[in-house]
Design a protein around this motif. Sequence first.
Motif, PDB file in Angstrom:
ATOM      1  N   UNK A  56      46.129  48.143 147.849  1.00 55.52           N
ATOM      2  CA  UNK A  56      44.712  48.522 147.759  1.00 55.52           C
ATOM      3  C   UNK A  56      43.823  47.746 148.721  1.00 55.52           C
ATOM      4  N   UNK A  57      44.419  47.026 149.653  1.00 53.25           N
ATOM      5  CA  UNK A  57      43.621  46.229 150.592  1.00 53.25           C
ATOM      6  C   UNK A  57      42.652  47.101 151.377  1.00 53.25           C
ATOM      7  N   UNK A  58      43.125  48.272 151.800  1.00 53.80           N
ATOM      8  CA  UNK A  58      42.283  49.144 152.601  1.00 53.80           C
ATOM      9  C   UNK A  58      41.108  49.728 151.844  1.00 53.80           C
ATOM     10  N   UNK A  59      41.189  49.734 150.513  1.00 56.57           N
ATOM     11  CA  UNK A  59      40.082  50.237 149.703  1.00 56.57           C
ATOM     12  C   UNK A  59      38.997  49.181 149.543  1.00 56.57           C
ATOM     13  N   UNK A  60      39.372  47.916 149.614  1.00 61.55           N
ATOM     14  CA  UNK A  60      38.432  46.824 149.403  1.00 61.55           C
ATOM     15  C   UNK A  60      37.754  46.401 150.705  1.00 61.55           C
ATOM     16  N   UNK A  61      38.503  46.392 151.793  1.00 57.00           N
ATOM     17  CA  UNK A  61      38.000  45.889 153.056  1.00 57.00           C
ATOM     18  C   UNK A  61      36.656  46.427 153.482  1.00 57.00           C
ATOM     19  N   UNK A  62      36.433  47.745 153.428  1.00 53.25           N
ATOM     20  CA  UNK A  62      35.148  48.278 153.894  1.00 53.25           C
ATOM     21  C   UNK A  62      33.936  47.775 153.123  1.00 53.25           C
ATOM     22  N   UNK A  63      34.145  47.207 151.939  1.00 56.49           N
ATOM     23  CA  UNK A  63      33.033  46.712 151.130  1.00 56.49           C
ATOM     24  C   UNK A  63      32.742  45.226 151.374  1.00 56.49           C
ATOM     25  N   UNK A  93      39.757  59.272 140.304  1.00 56.87           N
ATOM     26  CA  UNK A  93      38.381  59.067 140.754  1.00 56.87           C
ATOM     27  C   UNK A  93      38.369  58.382 142.111  1.00 56.87           C
ATOM     28  N   UNK A  94      37.413  58.751 142.922  1.00 56.00           N
ATOM     29  CA  UNK A  94      37.326  58.232 144.280  1.00 56.00           C
ATOM     30  C   UNK A  94      35.974  57.566 144.477  1.00 56.00           C
ATOM     31  N   UNK A  95      35.949  56.595 145.385  1.00 57.27           N
ATOM     32  CA  UNK A  95      34.708  55.889 145.686  1.00 57.27           C
ATOM     33  C   UNK A  95      34.325  56.133 147.135  1.00 57.27           C
ATOM     34  N   UNK A  96      33.033  56.331 147.360  1.00 60.44           N
ATOM     35  CA  UNK A  96      32.532  56.362 148.727  1.00 60.44           C
ATOM     36  C   UNK A  96      32.230  54.938 149.167  1.00 60.44           C
ATOM     37  N   UNK A  97      31.313  54.797 150.083  1.00 60.88           N
ATOM     38  CA  UNK A  97      30.950  53.468 150.583  1.00 60.88           C
ATOM     39  C   UNK A  97      29.579  53.026 150.072  1.00 60.88           C
ATOM     40  N   UNK A  98      29.086  53.626 148.991  1.00 63.18           N
ATOM     41  CA  UNK A  98      27.823  53.198 148.406  1.00 63.18           C
ATOM     42  C   UNK A  98      28.035  51.884 147.654  1.00 63.18           C
ATOM     43  N   UNK A  99      26.942  51.189 147.381  1.00 62.11           N
ATOM     44  CA  UNK A  99      27.030  49.937 146.633  1.00 62.11           C
ATOM     45  C   UNK A  99      26.968  50.155 145.135  1.00 62.11           C
ATOM     46  N   UNK A 100      26.474  51.300 144.697  1.00 62.54           N
ATOM     47  CA  UNK A 100      26.414  51.599 143.269  1.00 62.54           C
ATOM     48  C   UNK A 100      26.614  53.102 143.069  1.00 62.54           C
ATOM     49  N   UNK A 101      27.002  53.450 141.855  1.00 65.35           N
ATOM     50  CA  UNK A 101      27.275  54.842 141.560  1.00 65.35           C
ATOM     51  C   UNK A 101      26.061  55.568 141.013  1.00 65.35           C
ATOM     52  N   UNK A 102      26.078  56.876 141.128  1.00 65.45           N
ATOM     53  CA  UNK A 102      24.996  57.707 140.601  1.00 65.45           C
ATOM     54  C   UNK A 102      25.472  58.590 139.455  1.00 65.45           C
ATOM     55  N   UNK A 103      26.677  58.351 138.973  1.00 63.04           N
ATOM     56  CA  UNK A 103      27.191  58.977 137.758  1.00 63.04           C
ATOM     57  C   UNK A 103      28.264  58.041 137.212  1.00 63.04           C
ATOM     58  N   UNK A 104      28.744  58.321 136.015  1.00 62.71           N
ATOM     59  CA  UNK A 104      29.666  57.398 135.354  1.00 62.71           C
ATOM     60  C   UNK A 104      30.947  57.191 136.157  1.00 62.71           C
ATOM     61  N   UNK A 105      31.504  58.273 136.671  1.00 61.59           N
ATOM     62  CA  UNK A 105      32.777  58.148 137.387  1.00 61.59           C
ATOM     63  C   UNK A 105      32.623  57.327 138.661  1.00 61.59           C
ATOM     64  N   UNK A 106      31.569  57.573 139.438  1.00 61.90           N
ATOM     65  CA  UNK A 106      31.393  56.801 140.667  1.00 61.90           C
ATOM     66  C   UNK A 106      31.024  55.352 140.359  1.00 61.90           C
ATOM     67  N   UNK A 107      30.310  55.119 139.246  1.00 60.02           N
ATOM     68  CA  UNK A 107      29.969  53.746 138.857  1.00 60.02           C
ATOM     69  C   UNK A 107      31.231  52.961 138.525  1.00 60.02           C
ATOM     70  N   UNK A 108      32.174  53.599 137.844  1.00 63.40           N
ATOM     71  CA  UNK A 108      33.442  52.940 137.519  1.00 63.40           C
ATOM     72  C   UNK A 108      34.269  52.720 138.787  1.00 63.40           C
ATOM     73  N   UNK A 127      32.547  50.024 140.805  1.00 62.92           N
ATOM     74  CA  UNK A 127      32.546  48.736 140.116  1.00 62.92           C
ATOM     75  C   UNK A 127      33.858  47.995 140.253  1.00 62.92           C
ATOM     76  N   UNK A 128      34.975  48.714 140.149  1.00 60.80           N
ATOM     77  CA  UNK A 128      36.285  48.064 140.239  1.00 60.80           C
ATOM     78  C   UNK A 128      36.541  47.499 141.632  1.00 60.80           C
ATOM     79  N   UNK A 129      36.061  48.197 142.650  1.00 61.03           N
ATOM     80  CA  UNK A 129      36.248  47.711 144.024  1.00 61.03           C
ATOM     81  C   UNK A 129      35.280  46.575 144.327  1.00 61.03           C
ATOM     82  N   UNK A 130      34.001  46.767 143.945  1.00 57.33           N
ATOM     83  CA  UNK A 130      32.996  45.751 144.247  1.00 57.33           C
ATOM     84  C   UNK A 130      33.284  44.436 143.535  1.00 57.33           C
ATOM     85  N   UNK A 131      33.898  44.496 142.357  1.00 58.07           N
ATOM     86  CA  UNK A 131      34.224  43.252 141.645  1.00 58.07           C
ATOM     87  C   UNK A 131      35.173  42.395 142.468  1.00 58.07           C
ATOM     88  N   UNK A 132      36.176  43.019 143.062  1.00 58.97           N
ATOM     89  CA  UNK A 132      37.149  42.267 143.867  1.00 58.97           C
ATOM     90  C   UNK A 132      36.542  41.825 145.195  1.00 58.97           C
TER      91      UNK A 132
END
Length: 249
Positions: free
Chosen positions: A217-224, A167-182, A185-190
């Motif tokens: 995973x630093x590069x996945x968290x930084x943009x948020x 599963x991949x995440x864009x740069x939104x703050x919340x998901x619009x389906x279960x997979x994007x929400x998960x 959520x994992x990135x935004x928590x950190x």
Amino acid sequence: MRLLIDIGNTNLHWTLDGPGTAWSVASVRHSGGIPPDLIAAWERLSPPERILVSHVAGPGLAESLTRVARALWRVEPEFVRVIQGYGGIQVAYSQPERLGVDRWLALLAARRLHQEATLILDAGTAATFDLLLADGRHLGGLILPGIELMRSSLFAKTQIPPPAEPIKAGLAYWGTDTQSAIALGSIQALAATAERLYDRLAAESGSTPWLVLTGGDAGRIGPFLLRPWTQIADLVLRGLAEAGALDRT
């Protein structure tokens, strides 16, 4: 010439350090052993004078590395240990040796690079946070599951079906389906934890902290992140270079 090796829970990173060598970091997934391709690459090296190792992956891999180093170069790896006060770092733990050596080395490197209040987020299989004041006092830290560990534990403990593909995440703050929400959520928590600790460190130190990200995973968290941040992928290896004057262990 020194061979510096950082062995995490999932990956092994290494570089050469010393006169006439180029600082160039290579990384492999170790799967609990020394991969044949890595051994082949090391066979082409001249024997290093020292092998300094940060190791948090268990005794089996340490034993494998020792056998390989003896066979290739007749050199004993030096598994670095935490030393209270070394490099000006006063570890917050009552038993400093119980702090992960990778976290300690990241603190050493960060203090050498930037002698101000610092928050380190090392985002790997686990995500660790460490807070350091300008005078070298380590305030302590937090440990959370990393991004993939959060996701896998959620699938394991619920009836949510695991995805057929990563599963991949864009740069939104919340998901619009279960997979994007998960995924989000994992990135935004950190990211949210980092921001909370950043603000607390700013209040504690009375200054603007330096937020440094490292780990796979630093590069996945930084943009948020909504705070200024710097990514240094090889922070633990830089700490090993700083620890090069340690006695052999």
